[in-house]
Design a protein around this motif. Structure first.
Motif, short mmCIF file in Angstrom:
data_model
loop_
_atom_site.label_atom_id
_atom_site.label_comp_id
_atom_site.label_asym_id
_atom_site.label_seq_id
_atom_site.Cartn_x
_atom_site.Cartn_y
_atom_site.Cartn_z
N UNK A 130 0.81 -1.21 0.00
CA UNK A 130 0.00 0.00 0.00
C UNK A 130 0.85 1.28 0.00
N UNK A 131 1.90 1.27 0.80
CA UNK A 131 2.61 2.54 1.05
C UNK A 131 3.83 2.79 0.18
N UNK A 132 4.45 1.74 -0.35
CA UNK A 132 5.61 1.96 -1.21
C UNK A 132 5.12 2.43 -2.57
N UNK A 133 5.71 3.50 -3.09
CA UNK A 133 5.30 4.05 -4.39
C UNK A 133 6.47 3.95 -5.37
N UNK A 134 6.29 3.20 -6.44
CA UNK A 134 7.32 3.05 -7.46
C UNK A 134 6.76 3.52 -8.80
N UNK A 135 7.65 3.85 -9.75
CA UNK A 135 7.15 4.24 -11.07
C UNK A 135 6.66 3.06 -11.91
N UNK A 136 6.61 1.86 -11.33
CA UNK A 136 6.07 0.71 -12.07
C UNK A 136 5.11 -0.02 -11.14
N UNK A 137 4.30 -0.91 -11.72
CA UNK A 137 3.47 -1.75 -10.86
C UNK A 137 4.36 -2.78 -10.17
N UNK A 138 4.03 -3.11 -8.96
CA UNK A 138 4.80 -4.15 -8.29
C UNK A 138 3.90 -4.90 -7.33
N UNK A 139 4.39 -6.04 -6.89
CA UNK A 139 3.62 -6.86 -5.97
C UNK A 139 4.59 -7.59 -5.07
N UNK A 140 4.38 -7.45 -3.76
CA UNK A 140 5.22 -8.18 -2.82
C UNK A 140 4.38 -9.23 -2.10
N UNK A 141 4.88 -10.46 -2.07
CA UNK A 141 4.13 -11.52 -1.40
C UNK A 141 5.03 -12.31 -0.45
N UNK A 142 4.66 -12.35 0.84
CA UNK A 142 5.42 -13.22 1.74
C UNK A 142 5.02 -14.66 1.45
N UNK A 143 5.95 -15.60 1.55
CA UNK A 143 5.60 -17.00 1.28
C UNK A 143 5.61 -17.78 2.58
N UNK A 150 9.26 -10.62 -4.61
CA UNK A 150 8.91 -9.29 -5.12
C UNK A 150 8.85 -9.37 -6.64
N UNK A 151 7.75 -8.90 -7.19
CA UNK A 151 7.61 -8.86 -8.65
C UNK A 151 7.50 -7.41 -9.08
N UNK A 152 8.37 -6.99 -9.98
CA UNK A 152 8.26 -5.67 -10.60
C UNK A 152 7.74 -5.89 -12.01
N UNK A 153 6.60 -5.30 -12.31
CA UNK A 153 5.98 -5.55 -13.62
C UNK A 153 6.59 -4.66 -14.69
#
Ligand code: ZN
Length: 415
Positions: A130-143, A150-153
């Motif tokens: 929610x709070x991290x802002x990047x110039x690309x879409x991203x998704x962080x998932x704990x396993x 971490x996926x940077x799209x």
């Protein structure tokens, strides 16, 4: 069912003072594993090459007949965690870790004391997304536990360095305990850009994590805060692995699930128990017990459906890192009772070959992976000799020395 390959994480060890000069395999009461050894041959294996210390991913890829250098673990882990990453998306393996601050960059624990509960990891991840802002879409998932993806799209480069200080990159860095910001490993604009985005993510996620109520609570309880995400193993595509269509993988950590999927196996997995307790070993024994019972159940149900099974138990690696040989003994004994006793009966019935070995050695007294060979047993029900499965006996075994990459051919398992 023609064959079963069981890999025990970090099983190889060295004599330990705490075990009166024995290794955990020598000290453990393991009648079922020794029964398999008696009815087969033993030897020793270098997962990659002599005296090369390896991680689980490269070792496992090698044991399944692949060039270990192809590991792009980030994408394999993303595949295993069921996160859709397409070609060009940058996938990074991450660890929740503990750092003093970004300026000094001293990483005090690469796994935040290994005490992060599943629910706390999920709360932290939600705040990051929610709070991290990047110039690309991203998704962080704990396993599982401190692990995450971490996926940077977008169309990124994976030729960037690891920020996890324990991991070197292409021989450029020596392990240390300082955070290293991500660096481009070539001069292309896109690679520089990728490294910058990774660093933005790391800095911003530190700001979110360091003051997070979850970490305030952890500090109050005297625990290490999970206040930094260390990244490694950048990958932008799923590596092409040798295909193993006759196989099923009974695996449960994202990396091994990813490897099994990428190798074309059917994957039989289960929901790993949530880490509810701050007691690391309580969680690990619960996980191991569930894994052993699940593997037994799957073999029972599916032994007529597949020719070969690849089964990978992970927990046995951890006590080596902590110098807890008694815990390692206990885990070997649990597996023997809960899993190997059943496996040996089933294998006799099917006249199936059973192979038991490790992905690498994690000697307790070294508290890290080492280049020592791992013992291997190949039970084909033809031999009958008085041997036990241990590092020392393996050195004298009739199988002699083998290399990871030739394993499947040596044991006669087809794909
Ligand atoms: Zn390890």
């Amino acid at each position: 069912m023609k064959g079963v390959l069981v890999i025990l994480g970090g099983i190889g060890d060295l004599p330990s003072d705490q075990l009166k000069g024995k290794t955990p395999l020598e000290a453990a009461e393991k009648p079922a594993i020794d029964f398999l050894a008696k009815n087969g041959e033993i030897g020793y294996m270098y997962p990659i090459k002599e005296n090369i210390s390896t991680e689980s991913d490269t070792a496992t890829l090698s044991l399944l007949g692949n060039d270990p250098r192809i590991s792009l673990r980030g994408q394999l882990e993303a595949l295993g965690a069921g996160i859709g990453a397409i070609r060009g998306d940058l996938a990074l393996r991450t660890n929740f870790a503990t750092i003093d601050n970004l300026e000094k960059g001293n990483v005090t624990d690469r796994r935040a004391g290994r005490t992060l509960t599943t629910s706390d990891a999920e709360i932290l991840a939600k705040s990051i997304n929610k709070q991290v802002k990047l110039p690309c879409k991203f998704f962080f998932k704990p396993t599982i536990q401190h692990r995450g993806i971490l996926i940077l799209k977008g169309g990124f480069s994976d030729n960037v360095s690891n920020t996890d200080p324990s991991y070197g990159e292409k021989g450029k860095f020596k392990p240390s305990d300082k955070l290293r910001f991500c660096q481009a490993l070539d001069e292309k604009e896109n690679t520089e850009y990728t490294a910058n985005i990774v660093n933005m993510f790391i800095s911003q996620s530190f700001q979110v994590l360091d003051k997070h109520p979850v970490n305030e609570q952890r500090r109050k309880k005297g625990m290490l805060p999970a206040n930094i995400l260390l990244t490694r193993d950048a990958g932008v595509e799923i590596p092409k692995l040798k295909q193993m269509k006759k196989w099923a993988g009974i695996v449960y950590m994202p990396l091994e699930i990813g490897i099994a999927k990428a190798a074309g196996m059917d994957v039989l997995d289960f929901e790993y128990p949530a880490f509810k307790d701050y007691d690391v070993y309580k969680n690990l024994h619960a996980g191991l017990e569930k894994a052993a019972k699940f593997a037994k159940k799957m073999l029972k149900k599916k032994c007529r459906k597949y020719d070969y099974f690849y089964i990978h138990f992970k927990e046995t690696d951890v006590p080596g890192h902590d110098n807890k040989p008694h815990e390692k003994v206990k885990m070997i004994e649990e597996l023997d009772k809960l899993f190997f006793s059943y496996l040996s009966k089933l294998a006799i019935k099917h006249k199936a070959k059973v192979v038991v070995t490790g992905d690498h050695s994690t000697p307790c007294k070294m508290k890290s992976h080492s280049g020592d060979p791992v013992p291997i047993l190949v039970c084909d029900w033809h031999a009958n000799q008085e041997i036990k499965f241990s590092e020392k006996e393996a050195r004298k075994g009739r199988l002699g020395k083998i290399y990871g990459r030739e394993l499947l051919d040596k044991i006669g398992f087809s794909r």
